[in-house]
Design an enzyme around this catalytic site. Structure first.
Site: not given
Ligand code: LGS
Length: 452
Positions: A167, A292, A122
């Site tokens: 990810e 996710n 991670h």
């Molecule tokens: O804390 C992270 C969470 C929070 O939101 C975690 O470590 C990751 O694995 C994960 O990426 N997480 C996360 N992702 C949200 C991604 C949304 C992308 C939206 C992009 C818009 C421009």
């Protein structure tokens, strides 16, 4: 939903975290530095200069945290191992004290009836490996398989669900293309190479698992459905590109053994010709895929680099504190798309949750118990779990739900400013207070989803 929802027997209810975001004490007991320790200590890289030096102090409070999980009724807990605790130089010498930390954690989880889901990577690459080129070095696949094998030998049997990478899209888009995440590179040429090596590393770790392990292993991807902002040809083509870039770039090679054609268009001259045999390594039989899900993208053609596509803000929608649109139906659409495209590989939702506005501190009620009212988070969770139920009704094999996150924690470059936890953490005292959403989620678990 007119009738109480029914979830399949064995559907697993849990919560997720990641090592760097909660543990603190990154160099304790002989651990080596990771790229995140280095990055966060480089001025200007994180909001307010926040680092993971203390975080939720889980490295010392792990036992109490497991008790908290048990009190909430969690059936499963997804966490990650910090590679540099176990192999301080990334390869070679094993640091037994680091390995023991995870071994004790797993024992404690099992003793409390909580199933561990272990993520091997991670985002916290040992800094020593970054000094050897990190994910740009083709040897990274061997490094990762070596580390993974150490973990399988130590824990397989006690851990029955393994995740190779969390990810890969975020690792490369943030770490190698836009520089917002460690190791902070900005290169169109590096991004596809890092992605490709991550996927080779994933394949090598699955291959190693089949030699040593006897349970289940999968890959976790962050994907989001892309909807065209209009019917125009330009928006439709941009939507295809965005979909290929974010959703198919990793699932296609892992499950179909090839990249989507659009990536050549996205990366242009930076898109290399790949050795054919790499795809045999990358495409391994997976026991499950972890998804996710946070939001969707309503996509328009624009001049953003390098995708020439971007998301349009929806004036009537609710947005989270991180600026992501609240769109539960996207999760149903995504799961149905996954099944149509990749067939019957079982799915776990390995992260879902939101940083919503929370009152600044836990209030204390008349009985001296803390309370945090977070109705928007509960609404988000309820609707997304409902969207998973809809996908199950439509025939998608979804086997569990891991809420992001158990605790408020370090949100990478955004530091401690964004709180995703169902449990509030007071960073000055390390006091944990379950928010209203946690009490609600406990009830959902107890009723196996019927109280949704
Ligand atoms: O804390 C992270 C969470 C929070 O939101 C975690 O470590 C990751 O694995 C994960 O990426 N997480 C996360 N992702 C949200 C991604 C949304 C992308 C939206 C992009 C818009 C421009």
């Amino acid at each position: 939903m007119s009738q109480a929802p029914v979830f399949p027997d064995g559907f697993l209810w849990g919560a997720a975290t990641a090592a760097h975001q909660i543990e603190g004490s990154p160099l304790a007991d002989g651990a080596g530095p990771s790229i995140w320790t280095r990055f966060a200590h480089t001025p200007g890289m994180t909001l307010n200069g926040d680092t993971g030096d203390v975080a939720c102090d889980h490295y010392r409070r792990w036992k109490d945290d497991v008790k908290l999980m048990r009190d909430l009724g969690l059936q499963a807990y997804r966490f990650s191992v910090a590679w540099a605790r176990v192999l301080p130089e990334g390869t070679g010498r094993i640091n037994q004290a680091g390995l023991d930390f995870y071994s004790r954690l797993v024992d404690e989880l099992l003793a409390n009836g909580i199933e561990p889901l272990l993520t091997l990577y991670h985002w916290d690459l040992p800094a020593a490996l970054d000094d050897r080129g990190g994910w740009l070095n083709r040897d990274s696949a061997d490094w990762f398989a070596e580390y993974a094998s150490v973990m399988y030998k130590a824990l397989d049997g006690r851990v029955k669900k393994w995740v190779t990478l969390n990810e890969p899209w975020v690792i490369t888009d943030g770490g190698y293309l836009h520089g917002a995440l460690a190791p902070g590179h900005r290169s169109l040429f590096e991004a596809p190479i890092a992605s490709h090596n991550l996927m080779r590393a994933h394949g090598a770790a699955v291959r190693a698992y089949r030699e040593i392990g006897a349970h289940e292993i999968g890959l976790v991807v962050n994907i989001e459905p892309k909807y065209a902002a209009s019917d125009s040809e330009a928006d439709r083509v941009a939507t295809r590109r965005a979909h290929a870039y974010m959703n198919e770039q990793y699932l296609h090679p892992a499950l179909l053994g090839r990249y989507p054609e659009e990536l050549e268009d996205v990366f242009g001259a930076a898109w290399p010709e790949w050795p054919k045999q790499d795809f045999e390594l990358i495409r391994q039989k997976l026991d499950f895929v972890g998804i996710n899900y946070y939001t969707r993208g309503v996509t328009e053609a624009n001049d953003s680099y390098p995708l020439k596509a971007g998301s349009v803000r929806q004036p009537l929608a609710t947005y989270s504190e991180t600026g992501w649109e609240f769109y539960p139906k996207g999760l149903t659409d995504l799961l149905v798309w996954f099944k149509q495209t990749y067939g019957d590989t079982p799915v776990y939702i390995t992260e879902n949750g939101a940083a919503m506005y929370d009152p600044p501190a836990a209030e204390v009620d008349a009985d001296g118990r803390g309370r945090v009212r977070d109705p928007l988070r509960t609404a988000y969770l309820r609707q997304h779990i409902g969207a998973i139920h809809d996908a199950i009704q439509a025939g998608v094999d979804v086997r569990g739900y891991m809420l992001w996150s158990l605790l408020d924690n370090l949100e990478w470059s955004l530091g401690y400013s964004k709180r995703f936890g169902m449990v509030h953490v007071n960073y000055a005292t390390q006091q944990r207070t379950p928010k209203d959403s946690a009490h609600w989620y406990s009830g959902v678990i107890r009723s196996h989803g019927r109280s949704l």
